[in-house]
Design a protein around this motif. Structure first.
Motif, PDB file in Angstrom:
ATOM      1  N   MET A 143      34.640  38.527  48.668  1.00  0.00           N
ATOM      2  CA  MET A 143      34.879  39.191  47.369  1.00  0.00           C
ATOM      3  C   MET A 143      36.300  39.754  47.252  1.00  0.00           C
ATOM      4  O   MET A 143      36.530  40.659  46.479  1.00  0.00           O
ATOM      5  CB  MET A 143      33.868  40.313  47.158  1.00  0.00           C
ATOM      6  CG  MET A 143      32.436  39.873  46.914  1.00  0.00           C
ATOM      7  SD  MET A 143      32.211  38.950  45.393  1.00  0.00           S
ATOM      8  CE  MET A 143      32.539  40.175  44.139  1.00  0.00           C
ATOM      9  N   GLU A 144      37.231  39.203  48.042  1.00  0.00           N
ATOM     10  CA  GLU A 144      38.594  39.725  47.944  1.00  0.00           C
ATOM     11  C   GLU A 144      39.208  39.462  46.581  1.00  0.00           C
ATOM     12  O   GLU A 144      40.207  40.076  46.208  1.00  0.00           O
ATOM     13  CB  GLU A 144      39.474  39.120  49.045  1.00  0.00           C
ATOM     14  CG  GLU A 144      39.360  39.895  50.339  1.00  0.00           C
ATOM     15  CD  GLU A 144      40.197  39.296  51.440  1.00  0.00           C
ATOM     16  OE1 GLU A 144      41.340  38.884  51.161  1.00  0.00           O
ATOM     17  OE2 GLU A 144      39.694  39.227  52.571  1.00  0.00           O
ATOM     18  N   GLU A 145      38.584  38.535  45.819  1.00  0.00           N
ATOM     19  CA  GLU A 145      39.131  38.248  44.490  1.00  0.00           C
ATOM     20  C   GLU A 145      39.062  39.469  43.573  1.00  0.00           C
ATOM     21  O   GLU A 145      39.712  39.512  42.530  1.00  0.00           O
ATOM     22  CB  GLU A 145      38.426  37.060  43.844  1.00  0.00           C
ATOM     23  CG  GLU A 145      36.961  37.269  43.514  1.00  0.00           C
ATOM     24  CD  GLU A 145      36.060  36.409  44.366  1.00  0.00           C
ATOM     25  OE1 GLU A 145      36.118  36.540  45.611  1.00  0.00           O
ATOM     26  OE2 GLU A 145      35.288  35.623  43.806  1.00  0.00           O
ATOM     27  N   LEU A 146      38.305  40.485  43.964  1.00  0.00           N
ATOM     28  CA  LEU A 146      38.259  41.699  43.141  1.00  0.00           C
ATOM     29  C   LEU A 146      39.639  42.337  43.030  1.00  0.00           C
ATOM     30  O   LEU A 146      39.927  43.058  42.070  1.00  0.00           O
ATOM     31  CB  LEU A 146      37.261  42.705  43.727  1.00  0.00           C
ATOM     32  CG  LEU A 146      35.773  42.356  43.561  1.00  0.00           C
ATOM     33  CD1 LEU A 146      34.905  43.429  44.196  1.00  0.00           C
ATOM     34  CD2 LEU A 146      35.408  42.189  42.092  1.00  0.00           C
ATOM     35  N   LEU A 147      40.493  42.044  44.000  1.00  0.00           N
ATOM     36  CA  LEU A 147      41.860  42.579  43.943  1.00  0.00           C
ATOM     37  C   LEU A 147      42.589  42.115  42.681  1.00  0.00           C
ATOM     38  O   LEU A 147      43.454  42.806  42.158  1.00  0.00           O
ATOM     39  CB  LEU A 147      42.660  42.147  45.186  1.00  0.00           C
ATOM     40  CG  LEU A 147      42.260  42.798  46.521  1.00  0.00           C
ATOM     41  CD1 LEU A 147      42.997  42.138  47.665  1.00  0.00           C
ATOM     42  CD2 LEU A 147      42.542  44.304  46.510  1.00  0.00           C
ATOM     43  N   TYR A 193      30.887  37.058  36.451  1.00  0.00           N
ATOM     44  CA  TYR A 193      30.082  37.256  37.675  1.00  0.00           C
ATOM     45  C   TYR A 193      28.743  37.899  37.319  1.00  0.00           C
ATOM     46  O   TYR A 193      28.478  39.047  37.679  1.00  0.00           O
ATOM     47  CB  TYR A 193      30.840  38.121  38.690  1.00  0.00           C
ATOM     48  CG  TYR A 193      32.053  37.426  39.270  1.00  0.00           C
ATOM     49  CD1 TYR A 193      31.961  36.712  40.453  1.00  0.00           C
ATOM     50  CD2 TYR A 193      33.285  37.465  38.601  1.00  0.00           C
ATOM     51  CE1 TYR A 193      33.061  36.050  40.973  1.00  0.00           C
ATOM     52  CE2 TYR A 193      34.397  36.807  39.112  1.00  0.00           C
ATOM     53  CZ  TYR A 193      34.283  36.105  40.294  1.00  0.00           C
ATOM     54  OH  TYR A 193      35.360  35.449  40.810  1.00  0.00           O
ATOM     55  N   PRO A 194      27.869  37.158  36.632  1.00  0.00           N
ATOM     56  CA  PRO A 194      26.630  37.785  36.147  1.00  0.00           C
ATOM     57  C   PRO A 194      25.671  38.212  37.260  1.00  0.00           C
ATOM     58  O   PRO A 194      24.756  38.975  37.018  1.00  0.00           O
ATOM     59  CB  PRO A 194      25.998  36.685  35.273  1.00  0.00           C
ATOM     60  CG  PRO A 194      26.624  35.418  35.709  1.00  0.00           C
ATOM     61  CD  PRO A 194      27.974  35.759  36.242  1.00  0.00           C
ATOM     62  N   GLN A 195      25.897  37.715  38.489  1.00  0.00           N
ATOM     63  CA  GLN A 195      24.979  38.051  39.587  1.00  0.00           C
ATOM     64  C   GLN A 195      25.499  39.203  40.463  1.00  0.00           C
ATOM     65  O   GLN A 195      24.882  39.517  41.475  1.00  0.00           O
ATOM     66  CB  GLN A 195      24.774  36.835  40.519  1.00  0.00           C
ATOM     67  CG  GLN A 195      24.474  35.539  39.846  1.00  0.00           C
ATOM     68  CD  GLN A 195      23.041  35.500  39.345  1.00  0.00           C
ATOM     69  OE1 GLN A 195      22.211  36.311  39.733  1.00  0.00           O
ATOM     70  NE2 GLN A 195      22.750  34.552  38.462  1.00  0.00           N
ATOM     71  N   LEU A 196      26.631  39.762  40.091  1.00  0.00           N
ATOM     72  CA  LEU A 196      27.265  40.780  40.937  1.00  0.00           C
ATOM     73  C   LEU A 196      26.313  41.942  41.252  1.00  0.00           C
ATOM     74  O   LEU A 196      25.736  42.529  40.346  1.00  0.00           O
ATOM     75  CB  LEU A 196      28.495  41.306  40.198  1.00  0.00           C
ATOM     76  CG  LEU A 196      29.520  42.103  40.975  1.00  0.00           C
ATOM     77  CD1 LEU A 196      30.139  41.264  42.075  1.00  0.00           C
ATOM     78  CD2 LEU A 196      30.621  42.586  40.035  1.00  0.00           C
ATOM     79  N   GLN A 197      26.167  42.245  42.538  1.00  0.00           N
ATOM     80  CA  GLN A 197      25.282  43.345  42.949  1.00  0.00           C
ATOM     81  C   GLN A 197      26.109  44.608  43.130  1.00  0.00           C
ATOM     82  O   GLN A 197      27.167  44.578  43.751  1.00  0.00           O
ATOM     83  CB  GLN A 197      24.617  43.025  44.297  1.00  0.00           C
ATOM     84  CG  GLN A 197      23.774  41.772  44.314  1.00  0.00           C
ATOM     85  CD  GLN A 197      22.465  41.958  43.588  1.00  0.00           C
ATOM     86  OE1 GLN A 197      21.891  43.049  43.591  1.00  0.00           O
ATOM     87  NE2 GLN A 197      21.989  40.907  42.938  1.00  0.00           N
ATOM     88  N   ARG A 198      25.576  45.713  42.646  1.00  0.00           N
ATOM     89  CA  ARG A 198      26.321  46.963  42.710  1.00  0.00           C
ATOM     90  C   ARG A 198      26.646  47.357  44.154  1.00  0.00           C
ATOM     91  O   ARG A 198      27.774  47.764  44.463  1.00  0.00           O
ATOM     92  CB  ARG A 198      25.509  48.063  42.027  1.00  0.00           C
ATOM     93  CG  ARG A 198      26.301  49.327  41.933  1.00  0.00           C
ATOM     94  CD  ARG A 198      25.568  50.437  41.277  1.00  0.00           C
ATOM     95  NE  ARG A 198      26.463  51.588  41.292  1.00  0.00           N
ATOM     96  CZ  ARG A 198      26.448  52.537  40.425  1.00  0.00           C
ATOM     97  NH1 ARG A 198      25.598  52.487  39.440  1.00  0.00           N
ATOM     98  NH2 ARG A 198      27.282  53.541  40.508  1.00  0.00           N
ATOM     99  N   ALA A 204      30.572  48.295  48.295  1.00  0.00           N
ATOM    100  CA  ALA A 204      30.961  48.160  49.703  1.00  0.00           C
ATOM    101  C   ALA A 204      32.330  47.492  49.818  1.00  0.00           C
ATOM    102  O   ALA A 204      33.162  47.897  50.642  1.00  0.00           O
ATOM    103  CB  ALA A 204      29.911  47.336  50.444  1.00  0.00           C
ATOM    104  N   VAL A 205      32.580  46.485  48.972  1.00  0.00           N
ATOM    105  CA  VAL A 205      33.873  45.781  49.016  1.00  0.00           C
ATOM    106  C   VAL A 205      35.002  46.744  48.630  1.00  0.00           C
ATOM    107  O   VAL A 205      36.051  46.796  49.288  1.00  0.00           O
ATOM    108  CB  VAL A 205      33.859  44.542  48.080  1.00  0.00           C
ATOM    109  CG1 VAL A 205      35.245  43.924  47.968  1.00  0.00           C
ATOM    110  CG2 VAL A 205      32.861  43.508  48.584  1.00  0.00           C
TER     111      VAL A 205
END
Lengths: 342, 483
Positions: free
Chosen positions: A1-5, A47-52, A57-58
């Motif tokens: 999930m580094e793409e969150l950057l 990202y419709p499946q993204l878990q909180r 954590a990321v």
């Protein structure tokens, strides 16, 4: 999930909750407004499946690694974070047309596309005995109706040509991976994880690639003139606005006063305002001047200068206690759009 | 209706393209056509579903099948669709509201109606069923009815009442494994005091060699698994109790063997599950590391081995799972790898699924507030509460259930530790009289080495799959659409 950057900025502190809600397509006016401010509204519903828990954590790890810095108004990307983000982008697949995601009916489009390829492929070999790919009843009904209307002898040729036409514009190794995600006659799809074994991409990259090229394919078919046009169009939302918002906006466009819209639709005044704010964010030609008077503009211009993120409603309340939050937010939206168009 | 032998065979050929019946099928079909309710205990892989499918076709009346697992129902629906049956539906929670409503309103249009047991709590479903000219009611996996059975489902308890409501239709109760105790319990729940025919065929599958390997530590277990997988003829299926372990070992086997290995469990997306299942069916995968989510409805004939990496919950599930091997009648093998901690893992899983006394009391004291918020355990408790049971009665029920599960676990441990013939042990467990003598093709006795060479179970490495061809998108499109 580094793409969150990718969704953080080195100059603008951003609230992670807004980013998460935008990626999930959770539409509150506040999320949408801040999504607009962060310039990430194109990424709605990507990202419709993204878990909180996973998301949190990321973010926590990124803070520990120093890629993100905590500030009063949110999190800011550090130089190390920027380097990391750029290094990550070089190695991984990045969605190229994110704005298509919020226009598609999810998860229907994916099921219909998988079914279409399988049904046309089996038809090309005149085979009627096969295990149908997992799909909802709705997807099967759509395909069945389309098939009954458009069946012709060279269906396979036509879909094959459309796919070749579409994929020749793409990077050929991406196209190779994309086509391996489909099942058909004596061809079984590979999972993203399986494709990743022999690729420089990860399983998550290949899933993104599949969704990205899949949504572009539907867009391509919907804009084309082939027999697949109507099928693809049925998978696209007619409008970016939520249904209820759209109804309110149509009445507003017809010139009906807000109080009357509320009565007609049995909505509270606050809800009508929220619908209009959402419309103001999404509709390019939204008429702000109908809701903001020349006097409002004079007052707002006087009070608010500089960075839009820092404007506070309290300031306007002090100057004019009658001025509503809706007007304040509308002005912010309008000025944000002006800023973005520069 | 009682067709001649020739008519029956003709129908079998016409609808299913088979020329002969398998053991038990014809007897069951004839009983049902004669209007007699029947309980059939047939091992997995012997074509239980064909019995009711052919009866439905011959009677030209709708068949309602109650089935406990959505995945199982979907498999059955797909298989019926595969043979060209279009009037088939699975009414489950997986179907969206609009389509569910439409399907219920048009139930009479379907020939085969698969129903999840929870659907029977809906008035409109019962009403639609009452309006049908029902040919046959089928209770699949009927052992789920029994309080003694391993997969007890509370919704199944209402099936006896449903039968009465539907005016006692001809009913077929199907299961693969049931002890006499379980079989009696099923008949009591479904048919009350009415006598029904019980048709039982041996659970024994002579072509599956039975073996247990005791392992002293978990690391050694992995090594032993790698060594077995490297030797054994493929395709093979390895069962795990946890999704994480299935993934981990699949990764390990990909690294340590030249085989094509993948994991399969409920945590994968539905399109990935479809792909892996089809790849395995079509021989594109050599080994699948799976949880129990894989297998029900899998109709692959040539599975050569089933390895259990974790302990199965009971002998019934073990037999169901190993029954997926050797459906082509050729030599196959079932190996259970056992480490003494495995029993604790199974106990832990048991405790995680059955509520303890404290939880039961807490739930009953706060039922109004908690309903719908406490997952599977809560649903179970809610069911009993609505049946009017007191906290004490519910506690007793779960204590008995826990005891019963513990008994099941003891049975599987006794199977592992038996010094006698393993096949005889299983046959006796399921109440079969054993007249066969142990022989070298039967099972591995405690402490004996695995006779893989003797059984011709060693893989010829020349059979190993070639490197997959490079896939170019143009070539894939040409292949897909016959261009």
């Amino acid at each position: 999930m580094e793409e969150l950057l990718y969704f953080f900025s080195t100059t603008q502190p951003r609230r992670p909750a807004v980013i998460r809600q935008v990626l999930l397509n959770k539409r509150t006016v506040s999320n949408l407004f801040w999504g607009l401010r962060y310039g990430i509204l194109d990424w709605l519903a990507t990202y419709p499946q993204l878990q909180r828990e996973q998301f949190d954590a990321v973010i926590k790890t990124m803070l520990v690694k120093g890629w993100l810095i905590e500030e009063k108004q949110g999190l800011r990307l550090s130089l190390a974070g920027l380097n990391q983000s750029q290094a990550f982008e070089k190695k991984h697949y990045r969605i190229t047309k994110p704005f298509l995601f919020s226009r598609l009916k999810t998860p229907l489009w994916h099921e219909v596309l998988q079914l279409l390829v399988q049904v046309v492929s089996e038809t090309s070999y005149q085979n009627k005995q096969y295990y149908v790919v997992n799909s909802s009843m709705q997807a099967r009904v759509i395909i069945k109706q389309w098939y009954q209307k458009y069946y012709c002898k060279n269906l396979g040729q036509q879909l094959g040509n459309q796919l070749l036409e579409f994929l020749k514009q793409m990077n050929s190794s991406d196209a190779d991976l994309f086509m391996q995600l489909f099942s058909g006659h004596k061809v079984i799809a590979k999972t993203a994880e399986q494709l990743a074994y022999n690729s420089t991409y990860t399983g998550a990259d290949i899933e993104n690639l599949g969704r990205d090229l899949g949504s572009q394919l539907i867009d391509f078919l919907a804009k084309g003139t082939s027999i697949f046009k109507s099928l693809a169009q049925a998978l696209l939302k007619q409008n970016l606005l939520a249904q209820s918002t759209l109804e309110t906006y149509k009445l507003y466009q017809a010139g009906i006063p807000l109080a009357r819209i509320g009565k007609m639709r049995n909505l509270k005044a606050g809800t009508v305002s929220e619908h209009l704010l959402e419309a103001a964010i999404f509709i390019p030609e939204f008429d702000f001047k109908r809701l903001l008077t020349p006097q409002d503009y004079v007052l707002f211009n006087k009070i608010f200068q500089g960075e839009i993120d820092n404007w506070r409603y309290e300031k306007i309340q002090q100057a004019d206690p009658q001025s509503s939050f809706t007007k304040f937010r509308l002005y912010q939206i309008e000025q944000s759009k002006v800023e973005l168009s520069r | 209706m009682q067709p001649t032998d020739e008519q029956l065979k003709k129908a079998l050929k016409h609808y299913f393209n088979f020329t002969t019946f398998r053991e038990g099928q014809e007897k069951i079909i004839r009983k049902l056509l004669a209007g007699e309710s029947t309980m059939a205990i047939l091992p997995t892989g012997t074509g239980k579903s064909l019995c009711y499918q052919l009866v439905g076709k011959l009677l030209q009346k709708p068949v309602v099948i109650i089935s406990p697992l959505i995945s199982l129902m979907q498999d059955q629906v797909e298989q019926l669709q595969f043979i060209g049956e279009k009037r088939v539906i699975a009414l489950t929670s997986a179907l969206s509201g609009r389509y569910k409503k439409q399907a219920v309103a048009n139930l009479a249009r379907f020939d085969f109606i698969y129903l999840a047991p929870e659907m029977l709590n809906k008035k409109e479903v019962i009403q639609a069923l009452l309006n049908l000219d029902l040919g046959l009611l089928v209770v699949d996996e009927a052992h789920c009815i029994s309080k003694w059975g391993p997969d007890f489902r509370p919704d199944y308890l209402g099936l006896g009442n449903l039968r009465k409501q539907l005016r006692d239709p001809v009913t077929l109760a199907l299961t693969a494994t049931a002890t006499d105790e379980v079989a009696a319990d099923i008949c009591r729940s479904l048919f009350g005091t009415k006598k029904v025919t019980v048709i039982r065929y041996s659970v024994d599958r002579p072509n599956i060699f039975l073996a247990v390997e005791k392992i002293s530590d978990q690391k050694e277990k992995k090594q032993r698994l790698i060594s077995l997988v490297n030797q054994l003829r493929t395709p093979g299926l390895i069962y795990f109790s946890s999704k994480k372990k299935a993934d981990e070992i699949a990764d390990l086997l990909r690294q340590k063997t030249m085989l094509r290995v993948n994991s399969y469990h409920a945590g994968l997306s539905s399109s990935d599950r479809y792909a892996i299942q089809q790849q395995f069916m079509q021989g594109e995968l050599d080994v699948v590391c799976a949880t129990s989510a894989f297998g029900m409805g899998i109709n692959k004939k040539n599975i050569r081995y089933i390895i259990h990496y974790h302990l199965p919950a009971d002998l019934e599930s073990y037999l169901q799972e190993i029954g997926r091997a050797g459906r082509d009648g050729k030599q196959s093998i079932a190996i259970l790898l056992y480490h003494q901690n495995d029993a604790n893992l199974q106990r832990h899983l048991m405790n995680a699924t059955l509520p303890d006394n404290d939880l039961i009391q807490y739930y009953m004291d706060n039922a109004q507030r908690l309903t719908g918020h406490v997952g599977e355990q809560g649903e179970l408790l809610d069911y009993y509460r609505k049946q009017g049971l007191s906290s004490t009665a519910i506690k007793e029920l779960f204590t008995r259930r826990r005891q019963s599960k513990n008994r099941n676990l003891s049975e599987i441990l006794a199977y592992i530790n038996t010094s006698g013939c393993r096949r005889r042990y299983i046959r006796e467990y399921f109440g079969e009289k054993d007249t066969q003598q142990h022989n070298s093709h039967c099972c591995q006795l405690l402490g004996e080495k695995l006779p893989l060479e003797f059984l011709w179970m060693i893989r010829d490495t020349e059979e190993d799959s070639p490197e997959p061809a490079k896939n170019n998108y143009r070539r894939i499109i040409e292949k897909l659409f016959n261009l």
